[in-house]
Scaffold this motif. Structure first.
Motif, PDB file in Angstrom:
ATOM      1  N   GLY A  97       0.793  -1.221   0.000  1.00 39.32           N
ATOM      2  CA  GLY A  97       0.000   0.000   0.000  1.00 39.32           C
ATOM      3  C   GLY A  97       0.824   1.268   0.000  1.00 39.32           C
ATOM      4  N   LYS A  98       2.077   1.179  -0.457  1.00 33.82           N
ATOM      5  CA  LYS A  98       2.989   2.328  -0.391  1.00 33.82           C
ATOM      6  C   LYS A  98       3.134   3.071  -1.715  1.00 33.82           C
ATOM      7  CE  LYS A  98       4.050   0.953   3.785  1.00 33.82           C
ATOM      8  NZ  LYS A  98       3.453   1.635   4.966  1.00 33.82           N
ATOM      9  N   VAL A  99       2.472   2.633  -2.792  1.00 36.47           N
ATOM     10  CA  VAL A  99       2.699   3.204  -4.121  1.00 36.47           C
ATOM     11  C   VAL A  99       1.402   3.740  -4.710  1.00 36.47           C
ATOM     12  CG1 VAL A  99       3.515   2.766  -6.475  1.00 36.47           C
ATOM     13  CG2 VAL A  99       4.608   1.599  -4.530  1.00 36.47           C
ATOM     14  N   ALA A 100       1.396   5.030  -5.017  1.00 36.41           N
ATOM     15  CA  ALA A 100       0.291   5.642  -5.759  1.00 36.41           C
ATOM     16  C   ALA A 100       0.735   5.815  -7.203  1.00 36.41           C
ATOM     17  CB  ALA A 100      -0.080   6.994  -5.157  1.00 36.41           C
ATOM     18  N   ILE A 101       0.009   5.197  -8.126  1.00 36.94           N
ATOM     19  CA  ILE A 101       0.286   5.325  -9.557  1.00 36.94           C
ATOM     20  C   ILE A 101      -0.630   6.411 -10.099  1.00 36.94           C
ATOM     21  CG2 ILE A 101       0.306   4.141 -11.783  1.00 36.94           C
ATOM     22  CD1 ILE A 101       0.567   1.497 -10.194  1.00 36.94           C
ATOM     23  N   ILE A 102      -0.034   7.482 -10.586  1.00 34.24           N
ATOM     24  CA  ILE A 102      -0.809   8.643 -11.032  1.00 34.24           C
ATOM     25  C   ILE A 102      -0.819   8.652 -12.553  1.00 34.24           C
ATOM     26  CG2 ILE A 102      -1.058  11.134 -10.867  1.00 34.24           C
ATOM     27  CD1 ILE A 102       0.610  10.986  -8.284  1.00 34.24           C
ATOM     28  N   HIS A 103      -1.979   8.359 -13.107  1.00 38.40           N
ATOM     29  CA  HIS A 103      -2.122   8.155 -14.544  1.00 38.40           C
ATOM     30  C   HIS A 103      -2.318   9.468 -15.308  1.00 38.40           C
ATOM     31  CE1 HIS A 103      -2.362   3.768 -14.397  1.00 38.40           C
ATOM     32  NE2 HIS A 103      -3.155   3.889 -13.339  1.00 38.40           N
ATOM     33  N   GLY A 104      -1.895   9.426 -16.561  1.00 37.98           N
ATOM     34  CA  GLY A 104      -2.231  10.494 -17.504  1.00 37.98           C
ATOM     35  C   GLY A 104      -1.628  11.844 -17.194  1.00 37.98           C
ATOM     36  N   THR A 105      -0.416  11.876 -16.633  1.00 33.50           N
ATOM     37  CA  THR A 105       0.185  13.157 -16.275  1.00 33.50           C
ATOM     38  C   THR A 105       0.681  13.896 -17.519  1.00 33.50           C
ATOM     39  OG1 THR A 105       2.319  12.078 -15.931  1.00 33.50           O
ATOM     40  CG2 THR A 105       0.907  12.357 -14.011  1.00 33.50           C
ATOM     41  N   GLY A 106       0.592  15.206 -17.472  1.00 36.64           N
ATOM     42  CA  GLY A 106       1.051  16.020 -18.596  1.00 36.64           C
ATOM     43  C   GLY A 106       0.653  17.465 -18.402  1.00 36.64           C
ATOM     44  N   TYR A 107       0.489  18.175 -19.506  1.00 36.88           N
ATOM     45  CA  TYR A 107       0.150  19.596 -19.466  1.00 36.88           C
ATOM     46  C   TYR A 107      -0.462  19.980 -20.802  1.00 36.88           C
ATOM     47  CZ  TYR A 107       4.685  19.497 -21.798  1.00 36.88           C
ATOM     48  OH  TYR A 107       5.723  19.179 -22.630  1.00 36.88           O
ATOM     49  N   PRO A 108      -1.191  21.115 -20.846  1.00 39.77           N
ATOM     50  CA  PRO A 108      -1.818  21.533 -22.100  1.00 39.77           C
ATOM     51  C   PRO A 108      -0.781  21.790 -23.194  1.00 39.77           C
ATOM     52  CG  PRO A 108      -2.690  22.773 -20.232  1.00 39.77           C
ATOM     53  CD  PRO A 108      -1.503  22.007 -19.722  1.00 39.77           C
ATOM     54  N   VAL A 109      -1.163  21.525 -24.422  1.00 44.28           N
ATOM     55  CA  VAL A 109      -0.313  21.728 -25.603  1.00 44.28           C
ATOM     56  C   VAL A 109       1.037  21.032 -25.392  1.00 44.28           C
ATOM     57  CG1 VAL A 109       0.536  23.385 -27.298  1.00 44.28           C
ATOM     58  CG2 VAL A 109      -1.415  23.993 -25.852  1.00 44.28           C
ATOM     59  N   PRO A 110       1.059  19.713 -25.430  1.00 41.03           N
ATOM     60  CA  PRO A 110       2.285  18.966 -25.139  1.00 41.03           C
ATOM     61  C   PRO A 110       3.418  19.288 -26.105  1.00 41.03           C
ATOM     62  CG  PRO A 110       0.609  17.529 -26.102  1.00 41.03           C
ATOM     63  CD  PRO A 110      -0.062  18.822 -25.774  1.00 41.03           C
ATOM     64  N   ASN A 111       4.625  19.271 -25.591  1.00 43.04           N
ATOM     65  CA  ASN A 111       5.824  19.528 -26.378  1.00 43.04           C
ATOM     66  C   ASN A 111       6.664  18.253 -26.395  1.00 43.04           C
ATOM     67  OD1 ASN A 111       8.634  20.463 -27.030  1.00 43.04           O
ATOM     68  ND2 ASN A 111       7.615  22.459 -27.091  1.00 43.04           N
ATOM     69  N   ARG A 112       7.082  17.815 -27.565  1.00 44.25           N
ATOM     70  CA  ARG A 112       7.790  16.545 -27.695  1.00 44.25           C
ATOM     71  C   ARG A 112       9.307  16.694 -27.725  1.00 44.25           C
ATOM     72  NH1 ARG A 112       3.042  16.672 -30.028  1.00 44.25           N
ATOM     73  NH2 ARG A 112       1.562  14.949 -29.748  1.00 44.25           N
ATOM     74  N   SER A 113       9.794  17.884 -27.420  1.00 43.80           N
ATOM     75  CA  SER A 113      11.237  18.083 -27.284  1.00 43.80           C
ATOM     76  C   SER A 113      11.652  17.707 -25.868  1.00 43.80           C
ATOM     77  CB  SER A 113      11.600  19.547 -27.551  1.00 43.80           C
ATOM     78  OG  SER A 113      12.862  19.869 -27.006  1.00 43.80           O
ATOM     79  N   HIS A 114      12.700  16.885 -25.753  1.00 44.46           N
ATOM     80  CA  HIS A 114      13.191  16.527 -24.418  1.00 44.46           C
ATOM     81  C   HIS A 114      13.506  17.774 -23.601  1.00 44.46           C
ATOM     82  CE1 HIS A 114      13.592  12.247 -25.136  1.00 44.46           C
ATOM     83  NE2 HIS A 114      14.310  12.461 -26.216  1.00 44.46           N
ATOM     84  N   PHE A 115      14.225  18.702 -24.219  1.00 44.72           N
ATOM     85  CA  PHE A 115      14.734  19.847 -23.482  1.00 44.72           C
ATOM     86  C   PHE A 115      13.600  20.768 -23.033  1.00 44.72           C
ATOM     87  CE2 PHE A 115      17.833  18.457 -26.668  1.00 44.72           C
ATOM     88  CZ  PHE A 115      18.843  18.029 -25.830  1.00 44.72           C
ATOM     89  N   ARG A 116      12.677  21.054 -23.945  1.00 49.74           N
ATOM     90  CA  ARG A 116      11.581  21.960 -23.588  1.00 49.74           C
ATOM     91  C   ARG A 116      10.614  21.299 -22.600  1.00 49.74           C
ATOM     92  NH1 ARG A 116       9.798  25.927 -21.373  1.00 49.74           N
ATOM     93  NH2 ARG A 116       7.707  26.650 -21.915  1.00 49.74           N
ATOM     94  N   SER A 117      10.276  20.042 -22.844  1.00 45.50           N
ATOM     95  CA  SER A 117       9.323  19.384 -21.952  1.00 45.50           C
ATOM     96  C   SER A 117       9.901  19.217 -20.550  1.00 45.50           C
ATOM     97  CB  SER A 117       8.919  18.020 -22.521  1.00 45.50           C
ATOM     98  OG  SER A 117       7.831  17.482 -21.796  1.00 45.50           O
ATOM     99  N   MET A 118      11.182  18.857 -20.454  1.00 40.65           N
ATOM    100  CA  MET A 118      11.784  18.744 -19.125  1.00 40.65           C
ATOM    101  C   MET A 118      11.843  20.103 -18.448  1.00 40.65           C
ATOM    102  SD  MET A 118      12.841  16.500 -16.968  1.00 40.65           S
ATOM    103  CE  MET A 118      13.425  15.006 -17.775  1.00 40.65           C
ATOM    104  N   ASP A 119      12.108  21.144 -19.224  1.00 40.38           N
ATOM    105  CA  ASP A 119      12.132  22.493 -18.665  1.00 40.38           C
ATOM    106  C   ASP A 119      10.758  22.873 -18.118  1.00 40.38           C
ATOM    107  OD1 ASP A 119      13.985  24.887 -18.433  1.00 40.38           O
ATOM    108  OD2 ASP A 119      12.245  25.830 -19.377  1.00 40.38           O
ATOM    109  N   ILE A 120       9.711  22.457 -18.812  1.00 42.28           N
ATOM    110  CA  ILE A 120       8.350  22.719 -18.342  1.00 42.28           C
ATOM    111  C   ILE A 120       8.097  22.017 -17.004  1.00 42.28           C
ATOM    112  CG2 ILE A 120       5.917  22.192 -18.817  1.00 42.28           C
ATOM    113  CD1 ILE A 120       6.559  22.765 -21.802  1.00 42.28           C
TER     114      ILE A 120
END
Length: 380
Positions: A97-120
């Motif tokens: 009972g120690k793990v919460a799996i949080i589904h569907g995480t993200g943000y509006p207008v997704p960015n597929r660049s590693h650098f920009r998305s990680m910066d977000i």
């Protein structure tokens, strides 16, 4: 100017807040004074579909004819989902009972660049380039005078943007066992004399301009931080045998620092790259085995020393992967998965697993259902 962290609750897509509150548990949410946070960053884009596997959904195998986890290798959880075969240690924590799996995480207008998305993710600013990290901001709020130079400890060679903010000192360590300044000097008196020279130089430079003030204060903080961190190892003993990979070493370092009670509130570790365009199955499974084993050993270590009750582990990646495979791996996607792990967590699934139906996808990717900033709000 970055919005206050307390205002992030109003971010678009935060309809999943009640489940997140349940995941963190009232005992943690109600008393954040002594909470410690350990962040595990899975760099490169962790494949959501092959991490939390919807193995009962035929669309999964239709979409992934080659790069999928066969049903006989899935570690079954519940509700038709299972774990990647490299995540057995997480399954053991989930069963407790120690793990919460949080589904569907993200943000509006997704960015597929590693650098920009990680910066977000690091700055909590999806619509503009942020100036400060979400954790750097938190460090400054906790210690506005900047006196606690080990309030946050990063384990790795580069400082993540998440920890960066004006007036927020962070200690960055690659290996606690040989961490320090002027360690190449074998004669203690000579080393101390050299350190005093640097200390005097930094102190005298204060007040001579903003650039020199910044450099001097950073130098003084590094000196003080090294002195404090050098007290950690003599206090540590454990029966837990960590792995030999870099993530395991970072998690052992986090356990050593937190058990020493030197005032550290945040530890940060990274692992990857999960950027599995080729050899997708083997690459991800190996990395998830590292991450899962490191987290399990860290939790076991903290539990052994009766110090696990006020520690939260937050695990994330900058985005998921595309729904369809490319024959040998997967390409950059959007909606992903995050985990919150610890004694204060009410384990289970939170949020909605995004649909794989064609008309529900965003340009071929899973749609996010939970704004990641809502997780930050509740953690802090």
């Amino acid at each position: 100017m970055q919005a206050p962290l307390s205002n992030l609750r109003t971010g678009v897509g935060c309809s999943g807040l009640p489940p997140i509150l349940q995941a963190l548990g009232e005992d943690i949410v109600g008393d954040t004074k002594n909470r410690k946070l350990v962040v595990a960053q899975m760099s490169g884009g962790n494949d959501y579909l092959n991490c939390i596997v919807p193995y009962n959904d035929p669309l999964y195998y239709d979409s992934r004819p080659l790069v999928h986890i066969s049903e006989d290798r899935v570690i079954p959880l519940d509700q038709g989902y299972g774990l990647n075969p490299g995540m057995q240690p997480i399954k053991e924590l989930y069963d407790q009972g120690k793990v919460a799996i949080i589904h569907g995480t993200g943000y509006p207008v997704p960015n597929r660049s590693h650098f920009r998305s990680m910066d977000i993710w690091h700055t909590a600013e999806p619509t503009k380039v942020g100036l400060e990290g979400w954790l750097g901001n938190a460090i400054r709020q906790m210690h506005p005078d900047g006196e606690n130079v080990v309030a946050a400890v990063n384990f790795g060679a580069g400082l993540p943007r998440a920890l960066v903010a004006k007036g927020a000192p962070v200690a960055s360590v690659t290996n606690l066992e040989n961490y320090g300044l002027m360690n190449h000097m074998e004669i203690e008196d000579q080393r101390n004399e050299a350190l005093e020279v640097f200390k005097s130089m930094y102190t005298q430079a204060l007040g001579s301009g903003p650039v020199m003030d910044f450099l001097s204060q950073t130098g003084l903080d590094a000196l003080r931080g090294a002195d404090i961190l050098n007290t950690v190892l003599p206090k540590y003993s454990s029966t837990v045998e960590y792995g030999s990979d870099s993530f395991a070493k970072a998690m052992k370092g986090a356990a050593q620092v937190l058990q020493a009670d030197i005032g550290t509130r945040i530890c940060y570790a990274q692992h990857g790259s999960f950027d599995a365009h080729t050899n997708g199955l083997n690459l991800q499974e190996g990395l998830l085995r590292d991450v899962s084993g490191g987290i399990y050993d860290f939790y076991t270590d903290m539990k052994e020393h009766n110090k696990s009750d006020d520690v939260l582990i937050f695990v994330f990646s900058e985005f998921g992967r595309r729904v369809t495979d490319n024959g040998d791996g997967t390409d950059h996607g959007s909606g992903g998965v995050a985990f919150v792990i610890g004694d204060g967590v009410q384990g289970g699934h939170y949020g909605e697993y995004p649909s794989m139906e064609l008309d529900k996808l965003i340009e071929g990717d899973l749609a996010f259902s939970l704004d990641f900033r809502s997780i930050y709000t509740e953690i802090l």
